[in-house]
Design a protein around this motif. Sequence first.
Motif, short mmCIF file in Angstrom:
data_model
loop_
_atom_site.label_atom_id
_atom_site.label_comp_id
_atom_site.label_asym_id
_atom_site.label_seq_id
_atom_site.Cartn_x
_atom_site.Cartn_y
_atom_site.Cartn_z
N VAL A 112 19.73 -33.66 32.95
CA VAL A 112 20.18 -32.94 31.77
C VAL A 112 21.61 -33.37 31.44
N TYR A 113 21.88 -33.55 30.14
CA TYR A 113 23.25 -33.89 29.75
C TYR A 113 23.57 -33.24 28.42
N VAL A 114 24.89 -33.14 28.19
CA VAL A 114 25.31 -32.55 26.93
C VAL A 114 25.96 -33.65 26.11
N ASP A 115 25.52 -33.77 24.84
CA ASP A 115 26.04 -34.89 24.03
C ASP A 115 27.31 -34.47 23.29
N ALA A 116 27.82 -35.39 22.49
CA ALA A 116 29.10 -35.17 21.81
C ALA A 116 29.04 -33.96 20.88
N GLU A 117 27.83 -33.66 20.35
CA GLU A 117 27.69 -32.51 19.45
C GLU A 117 27.40 -31.22 20.22
N ASN A 118 27.58 -31.30 21.53
CA ASN A 118 27.37 -30.13 22.37
C ASN A 118 25.92 -29.69 22.43
N THR A 119 25.02 -30.65 22.23
CA THR A 119 23.59 -30.36 22.32
C THR A 119 23.10 -30.78 23.69
N LEU A 120 22.25 -29.95 24.29
CA LEU A 120 21.70 -30.30 25.60
C LEU A 120 20.44 -31.13 25.44
N HIS A 121 20.30 -32.06 26.35
CA HIS A 121 19.09 -32.88 26.40
C HIS A 121 18.52 -32.73 27.80
N TRP A 122 17.28 -32.28 27.87
CA TRP A 122 16.67 -32.03 29.18
C TRP A 122 15.57 -33.03 29.48
N PRO A 123 15.40 -33.33 30.76
CA PRO A 123 14.15 -33.98 31.15
C PRO A 123 13.11 -32.87 31.27
N VAL A 124 11.94 -33.10 30.74
CA VAL A 124 10.93 -32.02 30.71
C VAL A 124 9.61 -32.56 31.24
N LEU A 125 8.93 -31.69 31.99
CA LEU A 125 7.64 -32.09 32.57
C LEU A 125 6.50 -31.30 31.90
N PHE A 126 5.53 -32.01 31.33
CA PHE A 126 4.30 -31.38 30.83
C PHE A 126 3.22 -31.59 31.89
N MET A 127 2.55 -30.49 32.28
CA MET A 127 1.51 -30.62 33.29
C MET A 127 0.16 -30.31 32.68
N TYR A 128 -0.83 -31.11 33.03
CA TYR A 128 -2.21 -30.89 32.56
C TYR A 128 -3.05 -30.62 33.79
N PRO A 129 -3.11 -29.35 34.26
CA PRO A 129 -3.76 -29.06 35.55
C PRO A 129 -5.24 -29.41 35.55
#
Lengths: 384, 372
Positions: A261-278
């Motif tokens: 996860v990081y915060v960009d210059a516009e103060n927006t967060l970017h997350w790594p996200v996991l989609f699971m298909y059980p």
Amino acid sequence: MPESKEEKIRRLNQELEDFIAAEVAKSQEKTGDEKSFEEILQEIETHPAFMKDVDYTKPLSKEMEGLMRIKYEQQDPTCNAEAFKEDGNVEFKKKRYDIAVDNYTAGIKIKCPDKTLNAVLYSNRAAAQFYKQNYRSALQDAIIARKFKPDHMKAIVRGAQCCMEMKKYAEASLWSDLGLAIDETNTVLLEIKQKAEKLRSIQEKERRKEEAKERKELAEHKKLITTIKSRGIRLAGLADKGYDPLLFTNVELHNPSGAKVYVDAENTLHWPVLFMYPEHTQTDYIEDFNENHTFEDHIFHMFGPDVPPASWDLDKKYKPENLLIYYEDKEKTTLHQISPSCTLLEALQNKWFLVDAGTPCFIILVNNSRFQQHFVKEYSVIPS
Amino acid sequence: MNVKDLDLGHLETEFAPILTVSAPPHVKKPAIEYFLGLTGTDEGKMFIGTSDKFIKNILDLTEDPDDAVVKASYETLINLATLDSTCQRILKCKNCSDVIITNFEKIMDPKYKHADLVCKFLSNLTRSEECAQKVAEIIKDTDKVKVVKLVTILCTKDYNSNADLHYLAPILANLSQSRHIRDEILNRDQWVIQRLLPFVSYMESDIRRLGVVSCIKNCCFDEEHHDWLLSDKVDILSYLLLPLAGPEEFDDDDMEKLPDRLQYLPPDKTREPKAEIRRILLQAILKLCATRDGRQYIKDKNTYVIIRELHKSEGQRSNIPAIMNLIDILIGDEPEPGMENLHQVEIPDHLKEKFKKEDEEDEKEYIAEKSS
């Protein structure tokens, strides 16, 4: 009248003594059968060369006893030590440094009362050790040589050279100062001094650079944690301990891409996200999910009409309009449904959402499939 | 008693026999203390300073066995030496070489009690260029005083446990107006100016720092030394720039171009607090810009970014011209062939006049700011 040179030498001596004291402290940390450097230094104090008077009221030290005996046996320890020195010098010239070291050591062990000769023996052994690249031993011998003869130039130069080899540039500079106080125009020492100062400035720059890097990383981490916290997003591990900007591990994660996860210059967060298909025990990993983007955005991108179905989607049932999105509250074994039109931020701000291992996870199921009906039975489901 | 009522001739006959080492202590001590009081005022200073006899007597009393007499004598001399005319008179006295040498020997004596007073006296005495040259000549002609030794003493902390010796720095600065002294300081076979350089950041004493910086600026006067001063062997630019640098961060490109000692400074890095010292540092760098090679090196080392940030933070308005002069050279085009040595460029008289006027105005403003 001016005693300045002596004064200066005295001061430099003190500085070197301090340095030696530090070295001694270091050598004390090591245990072993060999004598510590401190013990060697202490023994120097009782070395016959430093004896002014013989105190006959006390038992004589072994060395003194020996000296007395030799004296009456008409044998001169200085001559013997001198002979070992000569032998050592011959071997040294042949570049047989191991044997030279042994010779000088034998000479040293005689403990003859001639201070200069002892200084030479130690200084020569330092030279032999130096060429064997035993810089630590060489430095110790240079220090001891100066105990016998503080202005022994060869020992001083050797000490400076050893420090250079060991990349101790501040100390090398100190040794050079010591020598230059005795001989202001010693070209070897001037050169060492110059090099030492130059290399020291580079060494110190590298250290500052490293520190600057650490400061920058720390500031970024602080900003990141503060940003996450200000959103009202809960990180696993943080909830109980309260707010601690140093708990970086809460946003660290172990995934092959290393995305974080990081915060960009516009103060927006970017997350790594996991989609699971059980249903298919499959997952999708979204490295950079902008918190202001919706689930629809990504799902359309992954399962839209223009995208060929995933290799595991044999029935071609994963279509945007069919999909249900949930997150799991592990503690309460509840499933919370999320509307596809909601943004990632809105999902994360959900009261029960807990980000584990720095990666938000979502469960994707096909609406009204048998698997979905079966799966949700295990949980209490809370609709969006 | 008012000084105006005193008659010099009368005073000399009355006091001269008392102001001698051989006079009884209960007489000479109050006498020299009376003189110390007299020289505390401008009139008194001028009055006593015109008497060769008194000057000689007071100089003699600095050798008195009584510490209190020695102290008062030196303090009187310090007062007297604030007047240039008196300094010249002192340096014209018959045994002035011996007097100067003895006093330098006292500075070099690591145990001498009144070494600080001696330093203050000599630093006042050598303030004008004429007097500095005279003292430099005396040093040149004797083996007893070595410039290298003086530099080493200045750069040795706690050299004398009875004295700080901070005022040795302004002595060296004054003396470095003389070519001979500079040649000694710029001796390439010894570690002399390199020893001085770290003291441009010596925060324990403003006097010592100011003196060292002034001395180094004077050493930048001789162009034939510029290449050597800027080389790795001395690395003068780093030392001159470091006090002018603040905690600002630069991007990696700008950072890597700076001299090693200037890179990645910590966020608590502070600038030289004394406006006067900042100005002298700027002038020294400007001097090093005189030759084409020097200028190129100083430009390559990204001096500009340091001076640019200094400009933003400079609180002393009268320092701005010195900053702008340097910036003009750092970002300006290279002069045409033939004009490359900035010190040798012929300046038309009317421009000279104009520049002089501007400089004088800057100076006035500077003094006004300093006193306010």
